[in-house]
Design an enzyme around this catalytic site. Structure first.
Site, mmCIF file in Angstrom:
data_model
loop_
_atom_site.group_PDB
_atom_site.id
_atom_site.type_symbol
_atom_site.label_atom_id
_atom_site.label_comp_id
_atom_site.label_asym_id
_atom_site.label_seq_id
_atom_site.Cartn_x
_atom_site.Cartn_y
_atom_site.Cartn_z
ATOM 1 N N ILE A 1 3.095 2.578 -1.776
ATOM 2 C CA ILE A 1 2.354 3.504 -1.117
ATOM 3 C C ILE A 1 1.745 4.626 -1.713
ATOM 4 C CG2 ILE A 1 4.044 4.720 0.107
ATOM 5 C CD1 ILE A 1 2.637 4.437 2.483
ATOM 6 N N VAL B 1 8.757 5.070 -1.457
ATOM 7 C CA VAL B 1 7.713 4.748 -2.634
ATOM 8 C C VAL B 1 7.077 3.073 -2.712
ATOM 9 C CG1 VAL B 1 8.851 6.465 -4.014
ATOM 10 C CG2 VAL B 1 9.332 3.969 -4.375
ATOM 11 N N GLU B 2 7.713 2.533 -1.324
ATOM 12 C CA GLU B 2 7.045 1.183 -1.467
ATOM 13 C C GLU B 2 6.150 0.688 -0.541
ATOM 14 O OE1 GLU B 2 9.872 -1.983 -2.516
ATOM 15 O OE2 GLU B 2 11.185 -0.620 -3.508
ATOM 16 N N MET B 3 6.905 0.593 0.955
ATOM 17 C CA MET B 3 5.808 0.334 2.092
ATOM 18 C C MET B 3 5.848 1.544 3.060
ATOM 19 S SD MET B 3 6.653 -3.845 2.308
ATOM 20 C CE MET B 3 5.497 -4.545 3.564
#
Lengths: 382, 434, 255
Positions: free
Chosen positions: B103, B145-147
């Site tokens: 993201i 830092v991912e979804m």
């Protein structure tokens, strides 16, 4: 062999020459480092020092490394580390053992805080060759902490200790450290088995190097050295904690593999009056510990290869380590530390490579296994 | 066990139906996203029966729901990241990036593993911190830092608000949307991604012409001189090329400073009373990622250790290793050939191998033979690219080290060449490598 | 064992002959001239002197009163001493067991030991007592094994095991390149556990036999090249390792 009597100055000058000869084997940077330290030490020492030259201590002489009065004074607790049974071949033949010895040195150098000193547990060389001992000395010279050397049978029986004594001084000696009396024994003497068989030095060495051939004699401390030990201890009060460094175990575990000291009972008798005695021994290449009367025994790990537990004679207190994985060149090996407690007893930390470390406590030994039991294996030797 | 073929066709049908409902304005995920048949050479039927959990059996409707969720970017905080963003079917269910981007264009520290055959893994993630496919899903969904969802509750709320999903969850699970059920559905879809049927599998099944002579030599090296088999274990019962265990092969040591880092990690973990999410954040986000499994078990022997990955379909899941640091298969083999990168916790099984150039080529040919048919064309193109690069560009190669310490390794001081003690304790990255 | 039982058989045989010599004249006194009688020297210490049938070799058994029987172990020892003396006098003679006319007593053989009859008397076995020739099968291959056969075959087997022992202690002979030999990690072949094969060997990641693991060890810890399965060295190593585990129950698959 007959000992030639030398004056102290002669011995000193011979030792010094040996030191400087030894310097020629090192690479340039190390040579300069050693030379500087040596020169300084020579000038600092009087012409009649009480001890002979010991290259390791001199070569690494630095304010925080010499056994200064401040370092030796005080009381426990303190910690020392060990590296043992490196069994080095010449570098062109076998790199694996060299890499492992270097790994142990790295481990000890990475300790924070640094240990008080590092014990080398014996069997520096594999076949007692000068090149092997030199290589070992070079590797150990990288240790930041002071090193106390101990001899093993692989170091001795090629030339019956000539090279070792030239490089590292007398094979048995003692010193005091923070209120503990430390004795380093040469406990791998053997009765002559080679003369009658007309063996060459190399044949004798190969025979001693083979664990299971049954030709060599059993290890012993020997009459002379037992007398020396008794005399050395005569001045030590029975309340002083003792650390005894020995290559052979100073008890009888498995005769066939020379996991054995023939005069163990007599040595133990000399140690009996002391309240707190810990024997630290090499040779067995496995996690091993025992308690006999007032004496605790801890075996050291090797850096070269691990041994299975003997079919009989394993001390009941020893909890075996899982058997070693031959795919992993470091498994079953390692180095470690001994923490000497305030009361003079010692705990041992086995820093096993590629495994979680195991701590064996004096409480476990002294209670004969009732408390502080170390973890059990899933796959002991069989 | 249900017969394979009927399941396959009903899944195909169900997928087609569901796809038309839930995909809003997006292209379909494509045929590579479809559930795969069990009728593949080398398919491990016994192992398959062991890994399907009794509390989450495979059903067509559940799989279709899971697939819908897998390709739905509404599962992310900004509505732009779906699972397939990092696990794209056309890219072997990875993103073919060194480390994944999540993201707001933030990059993590780990390379996205493939979903192919993930159902057979004993644990999930490079450090094995998730024990099941179901449990793995929470990690990326809530990772900042991912979804980037603040919590699993947020995710549930978002999905609940969509009427089609409400209905599907009622149909499949018999009640309202829960995160646990979302996990079950997605995991059920992931369990349909079976990737066998490679030329190697056919060779093992009895066709001697299925792989080239070079690949056969490579298979022999894999079992012998290369020492690969001991960790990248293959046998007909578990034909996955992984022992499912964790080893430090020295990859982190390219960039990290281990001993002080390990101490720092112990401090951090003990202070914050770390739970799973804390570990997840550390694993992906901070410079501690290189510590690997140590962050999960806190055992000294796990420092820098990562999961042995399967070797199937490597030519669509590049780049390689937990940090995606190696670009070609030749680079990975060069890394092993020279004995990895020295560090205090390097697994003792990693030793210099002394493989020649021809032997490395044979090994790569063998690895190439592990490609499943649906990726054949893409793999061939990637192989050609890598082959070309390998003739000129070999940053990991160290022939002297590979042949056994006769020469000095790069960047090393000390009298012992590349087995010498670290002269500069501060930076093991200077030891034998990049 | 073999020498002792041969000696014992000899002693027994000699005793029989001696007895025959001593008593025969009474049975057939009229038909033949008396057979020679050996002069057994007197005992110096009041014990008994036992003489071999050559009429020359004798051994004093101290403390054995005339007419008293020796314990078995002592009798074996005396027979051994007689044999040893005789062989010293006749260094170039080869002592051979005479071919038995009837069924060879299998219990006097060192290997292989076929199943003894239940309750078989250990003493009877050791003294070489022969079973009844009527009750055992005759004429086929396995019925014709003789003491000579057993001796030869055991010699061959032991030699092969000994060869394996040499290789076990010599890494260079196996093609090892770093001075590591098998006995370093496996003194007396400990921790080789051959009785557990076939098993899934983790290092090889497949089902292995003992020789597969030996080959792997030669390739990896010894850093040599794997030996061909028919290589004498590999077979001898296997022989040595198996010989060290005699008597341990088979337990395939055990980790």
């Amino acid at each position: 062999m007959a000992a030639r009597h030398k004056s102290v100055e002669t011995k000193f000058m011979e030792d010094r020459d040996a030191v400087l000869r030894g310097l020629r084997g090192l690479d340039r940077r190390t040579f300069l480092k050693v030379l500087a330290a040596t020169t300084g030490a020579v000038m600092a020492k009087s012409l009649m020092p009480p001890h002979s030259f010991q290259l390791i201590e001199v070569a690494n002489a630095a304010p925080d490394k010499t056994a200064s009065a401040a370092g030796m004074a005080g009381k426990p607790p303190f910690t020392f580390a060990y590296v043992s049974d490196t069994h080095l071949y010449q570098r062109t033949l076998n790199q694996r053992f060299v890499r492992a010895a270097v790994k142990a040195v790295d481990d000890v150098n990475a300790l924070d805080p640094q240990p008080d000193f590092v014990l080398f547990g014996g069997d520096l060389a594999q076949l007692g060759q000068r090149e092997e001992l030199d290589l070992g000395m070079q590797i150990l010279a990288e240790l930041k902490a002071p090193v106390k050397m101990m001899v093993g049978e692989h170091d001795w029986f090629y030339d019956l200790g000539d090279a070792w004594q030239e490089m590292f001084g007398p094979p048995n000696y003692s010193f005091d450290w923070k209120g503990v009396h430390v004795v380093v024994l040469m406990s791998v003497h053997e009765k002559d088995f080679w003369t009658a068989r007309k063996m060459t030095p190399l044949q004798r060495m190969h025979t001693v190097a083979g664990l299971d051939n049954g030709i060599q004699s059993r290890f012993e401390v020997g009459d002379d050295e037992r007398k020396w030990l008794a005399a050395d201890l005569a001045k030590v009060p029975h309340t002083t904690p003792l650390l005894v460094f020995s290559h052979s175990p100073l008890y009888k575990y498995y005769r066939n593999w020379n996991f054995w000291t023939d005069d163990a009972e007599q040595v133990q008798a000399i140690l009996k009056p002391y309240q707190h005695v810990t024997v630290i021994h090499g040779h067995t290449h496995q996690m091993l510990y025992n308690q006999i009367g007032n004496i605790s025994f801890y075996g050291l790990l090797s850096t070269a290869w691990p041994w299975p537990y003997a079919p009989t004679g394993l001390p009941p207190l020893t909890i075996q380590m899982n058997r070693a994985d031959p795919f992993d060149q470091f498994d079953g090996l390692g180095d470690g530390r001994i923490n000497v407690r305030a009361d003079g007893l010692a705990d041992k930390i086995y820093s096993l490579w590629d495994r979680n470390p195991v701590t064996v406590k004096a409480d476990y030994l002294v209670s004969h296994g009732k408390i502080a039991r170390p973890p059990a294996p899933q796959f002991p030797s069989y | 066990m249900k017969p394979a073929r009927p399941l396959f066709f009903s899944l195909l049908a169900a997928t087609a139906v569901v796809a038309s409902f839930t995909l809003v304005g997006a292209q379909g995920p494509g045929p590579l996203a479809d559930p795969k048949s069990e009728n593949q050479a080398g398919f491990p039927a016994d192992l398959y029966s062991w890994v399907i959990p009794s509390d989450n059996p495979q059903t067509p409707a559940k799989i279709a729901l899971g697939k819908a969720l897998f390709f739905d970017d509404r599962l992310s905080a900004d509505g732009k990241i779906s699972c397939d963003h990092c696990h794209a079917p056309a890219k072997g269910f990875t993103d073919q990036l060194p480390t994944s981007m999540g993201i707001r264009a933030q990059f993590g520290q780990r390379n996205a593993p493939t979903i192919l055959n993930a159902l057979f893994n004993v644990t999930q993630f490079w450090d094995g911190r998730a024990p099941t496919l179901e449990a793995q899903i929470q990690g990326p969904v809530t990772n900042p830092v991912e979804m980037g969802m603040k919590s699993t509750d947020d995710a549930v709320a978002k999905i609940k608000a969509i009427p089609e999903y409400q209905k599907q969850f009622q149909d499949v699970f018999g009640h309202d949307v829960t995160f646990a059920d979302m996990e079950r559905a997605i995991a059920a879809y992931e369990r349909t991604q079976l990737a066998f049927d490679s030329p190697f599998d056919k060779f093992i099944a009895g066709d001697p012409s299925a792989i080239s002579d070079s690949a056969k030599r490579g298979w022999s090296i894999f079992n012998g001189k290369g020492r690969c088999m001991s960790c990248h274990a293959w046998n007909p019962t578990q034909p996955l090329f992984t022992d499912q265990k964790f080893h430090n092969i020295g990859v982190s040591a390219h960039n990290a400073n281990f001993v002080p880092l390990a101490r720092k990690a112990l401090d951090t973990l003990s202070k914050s009373g770390a739970g799973e999410q804390e570990i997840d954040k550390l694993a992906i986000g901070t410079n501690m990622s290189g510590l690997g499994r140590f962050l999960v078990t806190k055992q000294p022997h796990d420092i820098g250790a990562f999961r042995t990955m399967s070797l199937r379909n490597l030519l669509v899941t590049q780049p390689y290793f937990h940090d995606g640091s190696q670009v070609t298969l030749w680079d990975t083999i060069d890394h092993y050939n020279k004995g990895g990168v020295q560090n205090p916790y390097l697994d003792g099984g990693i030793v210099a191998l002394g493989l020649s150039e021809a032997e490395e080529d044979d090994l790569v040919a063998f690895l190439a033979s592990l490609t499943s048919p649906e990726y054949e064309q893409a793999s061939k193109e990637e192989y050609d690219l890598q082959f070309k690069r390998s003739r000129t560009d070999r940053p990991q190669r160290d022939t002297a080290a590979a042949n056994g310490d006769k020469g000095r390794g790069p960047g090393l001081a000390g009298p012992f060449g590349d087995i010498g003690p670290a002269q500069n304790e501060e930076n093991p990255a200077l030891l034998g490598g990049d | 064992m073999t020498r002792r039982s041969i000696a014992l058989a000899t002693a027994a045989g000699c005793a029989a002959i001696f007895a025959a010599v001593a008593y025969a004249p009474r049975l057939r006194a009229q038909q033949e001239p008396p057979l020679p009688v050996h002069q057994v020297p007197d005992s110096k210490s009041g014990g008994t002197v036992v003489m071999l049938c050559d009429g020359k070799t004798s051994v004093e058994v101290k403390g054995l009163k005339p007419g008293e029987a020796m314990p078995h172990a002592q009798a074996v020892e005396i027979a051994r001493q007689l044999m040893a003396q005789w062989q010293r006098e006749h260094p170039n003679e080869k002592w051979e067991m005479a071919q038995q006319e009837h069924q060879t007593d299998q219990s006097s053989q060192p290997l292989p030991a076929p199943p003894a009859a239940p309750g078989a008397d250990a003493t009877a076995k050791a003294t070489g007592a022969k079973p009844q020739s009527k009750g055992t099968q005759q004429g086929d291959t396995y019925a014709s094994f003789t003491d000579r056969d057993y001796k030869v075959w055991k010699n061959q087997t032991d030699n092969f095991v000994e060869q394996g022992k040499q290789f076990f202690h010599d890494g260079a002979a196996l093609g090892g390149t770093i001075g590591v030999s098998c006995d370093m990690c496996h003194p007396d072949a400990s921790n080789t556990h051959p009785e557990t094969y076939p098993k899934y060997q983790v290092q090889l990641q497949r089902v292995a036999l003992l020789r597969d693991m030996i080959d792997w060890c030669i390739e990896n810890p010894l850093k040599g090249k794997a030996l061909d399965p028919n290589d004498t060295r590999l077979r001898a190593l296997e022989a040595y390792i198996l010989a060290q585990r005699k008597g341990v129950a088979l337990d395939y698959g055990k980790h």
